[in-house]
Design a protein around this motif. Structure first.
Motif, PDB file in Angstrom:
ATOM      1  N   ASN A  23     -11.807  12.568  23.288  1.00  0.00           N
ATOM      2  CA  ASN A  23     -12.440  13.816  22.850  1.00  0.00           C
ATOM      3  C   ASN A  23     -11.446  14.969  22.882  1.00  0.00           C
ATOM      4  O   ASN A  23     -10.376  14.832  22.277  1.00  0.00           O
ATOM      5  N   ASP A  24     -11.753  16.078  23.503  1.00  0.00           N
ATOM      6  CA  ASP A  24     -10.993  17.333  23.312  1.00  0.00           C
ATOM      7  C   ASP A  24      -9.459  17.225  23.356  1.00  0.00           C
ATOM      8  O   ASP A  24      -8.913  16.524  24.200  1.00  0.00           O
ATOM      9  N   PRO A  25      -8.784  18.055  22.529  1.00  0.00           N
ATOM     10  CA  PRO A  25      -7.344  18.246  22.711  1.00  0.00           C
ATOM     11  C   PRO A  25      -7.106  19.042  23.997  1.00  0.00           C
ATOM     12  O   PRO A  25      -7.873  19.942  24.317  1.00  0.00           O
ATOM     13  N   TYR A  39      -5.046  14.737  25.573  1.00  0.00           N
ATOM     14  CA  TYR A  39      -6.434  14.688  25.092  1.00  0.00           C
ATOM     15  C   TYR A  39      -7.320  13.973  26.097  1.00  0.00           C
ATOM     16  O   TYR A  39      -6.853  13.145  26.878  1.00  0.00           O
ATOM     17  N   GLN A  40      -8.584  14.340  26.088  1.00  0.00           N
ATOM     18  CA  GLN A  40      -9.583  13.682  26.923  1.00  0.00           C
ATOM     19  C   GLN A  40      -9.646  12.219  26.490  1.00  0.00           C
ATOM     20  O   GLN A  40      -9.857  11.924  25.301  1.00  0.00           O
ATOM     21  N   TYR A  41      -9.479  11.330  27.456  1.00  0.00           N
ATOM     22  CA  TYR A  41      -9.294   9.923  27.096  1.00  0.00           C
ATOM     23  C   TYR A  41      -9.979   9.014  28.097  1.00  0.00           C
ATOM     24  O   TYR A  41      -9.893   9.238  29.314  1.00  0.00           O
ATOM     25  N   PHE A 153     -18.270  24.773  35.359  1.00  0.00           N
ATOM     26  CA  PHE A 153     -17.193  25.722  35.678  1.00  0.00           C
ATOM     27  C   PHE A 153     -15.885  25.038  35.307  1.00  0.00           C
ATOM     28  O   PHE A 153     -15.336  24.275  36.101  1.00  0.00           O
ATOM     29  N   ARG A 154     -15.416  25.286  34.058  1.00  0.00           N
ATOM     30  CA  ARG A 154     -14.347  24.390  33.597  1.00  0.00           C
ATOM     31  C   ARG A 154     -13.477  24.893  32.448  1.00  0.00           C
ATOM     32  O   ARG A 154     -13.608  25.979  31.956  1.00  0.00           O
ATOM     33  N   ASP A 155     -12.580  23.997  32.059  1.00  0.00           N
ATOM     34  CA  ASP A 155     -11.715  24.091  30.869  1.00  0.00           C
ATOM     35  C   ASP A 155     -10.712  25.245  30.920  1.00  0.00           C
ATOM     36  O   ASP A 155     -10.642  26.074  29.993  1.00  0.00           O
ATOM     37  N   PRO A 156      -9.886  25.313  31.984  1.00  0.00           N
ATOM     38  CA  PRO A 156      -8.941  26.417  32.139  1.00  0.00           C
ATOM     39  C   PRO A 156      -7.899  26.482  31.017  1.00  0.00           C
ATOM     40  O   PRO A 156      -7.253  25.492  30.702  1.00  0.00           O
TER      41      PRO A 156
HETATM   42  C1  FRU Z   1     -15.992  19.596  25.671  1.00  0.00           C
HETATM   43  C2  FRU Z   1     -16.113  19.054  27.096  1.00  0.00           C
HETATM   44  C3  FRU Z   1     -15.409  19.962  28.067  1.00  0.00           C
HETATM   45  C4  FRU Z   1     -15.069  19.033  29.192  1.00  0.00           C
HETATM   46  C5  FRU Z   1     -14.759  17.744  28.465  1.00  0.00           C
HETATM   47  C6  FRU Z   1     -15.133  16.503  29.211  1.00  0.00           C
HETATM   48  O1  FRU Z   1     -16.141  18.636  24.678  1.00  0.00           O
HETATM   49  O2  FRU Z   1     -17.473  18.892  27.417  1.00  0.00           O
HETATM   50  O3  FRU Z   1     -16.165  21.088  28.458  1.00  0.00           O
HETATM   51  O4  FRU Z   1     -14.000  19.481  29.964  1.00  0.00           O
HETATM   52  O5  FRU Z   1     -15.462  17.800  27.237  1.00  0.00           O
HETATM   53  O6  FRU Z   1     -14.638  15.367  28.582  1.00  0.00           O
END
Ligand code: FRU
Length: 484
Positions: A23-25, A39-41, A153-156
């Protein structure tokens, strides 16, 4: 070219992981000639699971090298989204002045604490690399920001702020943004909040980003804040809104009243921009999916792709200041030079354009017409329909008969965007197709729309219909093949 590129629906010039879930970059940073894409893996399955940071590198943002997994879950939790910086002056002391560290800043997600019904399951941690991203060490003092009971509470996103000579961190906290400051990336202090009463709030705020851009053609600058929300996007599920405003080093303010979106399609989420990109360019990459159906899309070995990298700019158009997003210049390197022609279509008539072998394509034309329909078709009677309608001032994409569609009910919803602030006269329309996506850029990215599509066989015909009662002229019409 490796074998997996021949799999059904495998994008050819959009980044995908070799296998499994993405998912996310994350951690977009340029350093020493290399663009990093983390990336989220989840390396065990093609659905979301305990998060790692996958890693790829590129010299041009178009051709990617797959690298080993950079960050693995540990006793503090899974590794959720975040950013990376070059700590040039070694403010963190994690490297040396001669070999400054790359520092990754990410969210720890403690799934056990979440299961126990606690609210403090997300904290912020850091890790560093002394070999330009090849290997990573977690900081022993993690977490660097704890949690006193804030859910989500996330994604710095961290960046260096030159005026205050400090690091700034953007963090989302459920329904708002928090801004934190630090001199060493380890000790952080909260300085302000933004957004409880502004913007779209149909879902939690995620993946913030903020940067200063010059308004094209002026000496004036403005700050742009990106906030992804899920759900609550204009066409359902996940989407990314933006705010234009000012940042004084501590506080972001904006007098924006309406909700604005960087992309109106359903498949551009959690996008963020590069730190330290060359020539001060502001380069954006989004995840080309939507939480409504991300876990169900019809691919087998891997799941999800990134959008094309896009350049962001601010332009005054009519009375509005608009955030423009358009494919980066480097993309032209893989676009074959094709011939251009003029196409003239009588009112209520259509023009059939062969599209065989063009599933990877870049189609462009300019026109002053604001009423037309474009249909991509294949031999299976599958159709991807797009259209601009001046009476409603909208552009739409209808993928309800575009191919594989029944993996989730929301996938077939028609998506629309108000294309109601286009300047008069000739405007460029550009549509980039890969094997399972379309990206539309109107007026060089004043409006953009990104959507996944899964045709069972390639589209091999494109039909343009003039839906107005005036003659329609398409200038410089061309469909160029894009090399993988
Ligand atoms: C966004 C998200 C982020 C989180 C990540 C988890 O798509 O929900 O807020 O850090 O994906 O995989």
């Amino acid at each position: 070219k490796v074998e997996y590129y021949s799999e059904p629906h495998r994008p050819q010039f959009h980044f995908t992981p070799e296998e499994k879930w993405m998912n996310d970059p994350n951690g977009l940073v340029y350093n020493d000639g290399i663009f990093h894409l983390f990336y989220q893996y989840y390396p065990e399955d093609i659905v979301w699971g305990p998060m790692h940071w996958g890693h790829a590198t590129s010299e041009d943002l178009i051709h990617w090298n797959h690298k080993p997994i950079a960050l693995f879950p540990d006793e503090h939790g899974y590794i959720f989204s975040g950013s990376a910086v070059l700590d040039e002056q070694n403010t963190s002391g994690l490297g040396t002045e001669d070999n400054p560290p790359l520092v990754a800043i990410f969210t720890y997600h403690n799934s056990d604490a979440e299961k126990d019904g606690r609210n403090d399951y997300q904290t912020q941690g850091i890790a560093y690399s002394l070999d330009n991203g090849d290997t990573w060490t977690k900081y022993e003092g993690n977490p660097v920001i704890g949690n006193d009971g804030i859910k989500d509470f996330r994604d710095p996103k961290v960046f260096w702020h030159d005026k205050t000579k400090q690091w700034k961190m953007l963090l989302v906290a459920g329904d708002h943004l928090q801004i934190w400051s630090s001199s060493n990336l380890k000790e952080w202090k909260k300085t302000s909040e933004f957004g409880k009463e502004q913007g779209a709030h149909g879902g939690v705020w995620e993946c913030p980003d903020m940067f200063e851009l010059q308004i094209e053609g002026t000496d004036e600058t403005k700050w742009v804040l990106l906030i992804s929300i899920n759900p609550g996007a204009p066409n359902g599920g996940s989407g990314t809104q933006y705010f234009i405003g000012n940042f004084d080093g501590n506080t972001f303010t904006s007098d924006q009243k309406s909700n604005r979106w960087i992309d109106w399609g359903t498949d551009n989420y959690a996008g963020v921009t590069y730190n330290n990109a060359p020539k001060d360019e502001r380069i954006f990459i989004g995840w080309m999916s939507n939480w409504n159906y991300a876990n169900q899309t019809p691919t087998e070995k891997w799941r999800s792709a990134m959008t094309l990298p896009r350049n962001l700019a601010l332009q005054k158009i009519g009375d509005n200041l608009e955030l423009i997003s358009y494919p980066i210049e480097n993309f032209e390197k893989v676009v074959t030079k094709g011939s251009k022609k003029e196409v003239v279509i009588e009112p209520a008539h259509k023009e059939v354009v062969p599209f065989k072998g063009l599933q990877q394509s870049d189609m462009r034309f300019t026109t002053s017409s604001r009423d037309f329909q474009l249909v991509f078709k294949n031999q299976n009677e599958e159709k991807l329909i797009m259209g601009l309608d001046s009476k409603v001032g909208e552009f739409l994409i209808d993928r309800s008969r575009s191919g594989k569609i029944d993996f989730q009910e929301d996938f077939t919803n028609i998506m629309t965007m108000p294309a109601d602030n286009l300047p008069d006269g000739e405007v460029e329309f550009r549509i980039v197709t890969d094997r399972s996506s379309v990206e539309i850029f109107i007026n060089k990215g004043q409006y953009s729309m990104t959507a996944q599509v899964f045709p069972n066989t390639d589209y091999d015909e494109m039909v343009i219909t003039n839906t107005s009662d005036a003659l329609m002229k398409l200038n410089n019409f061309g469909i160029a093949e894009v090399k993988g």
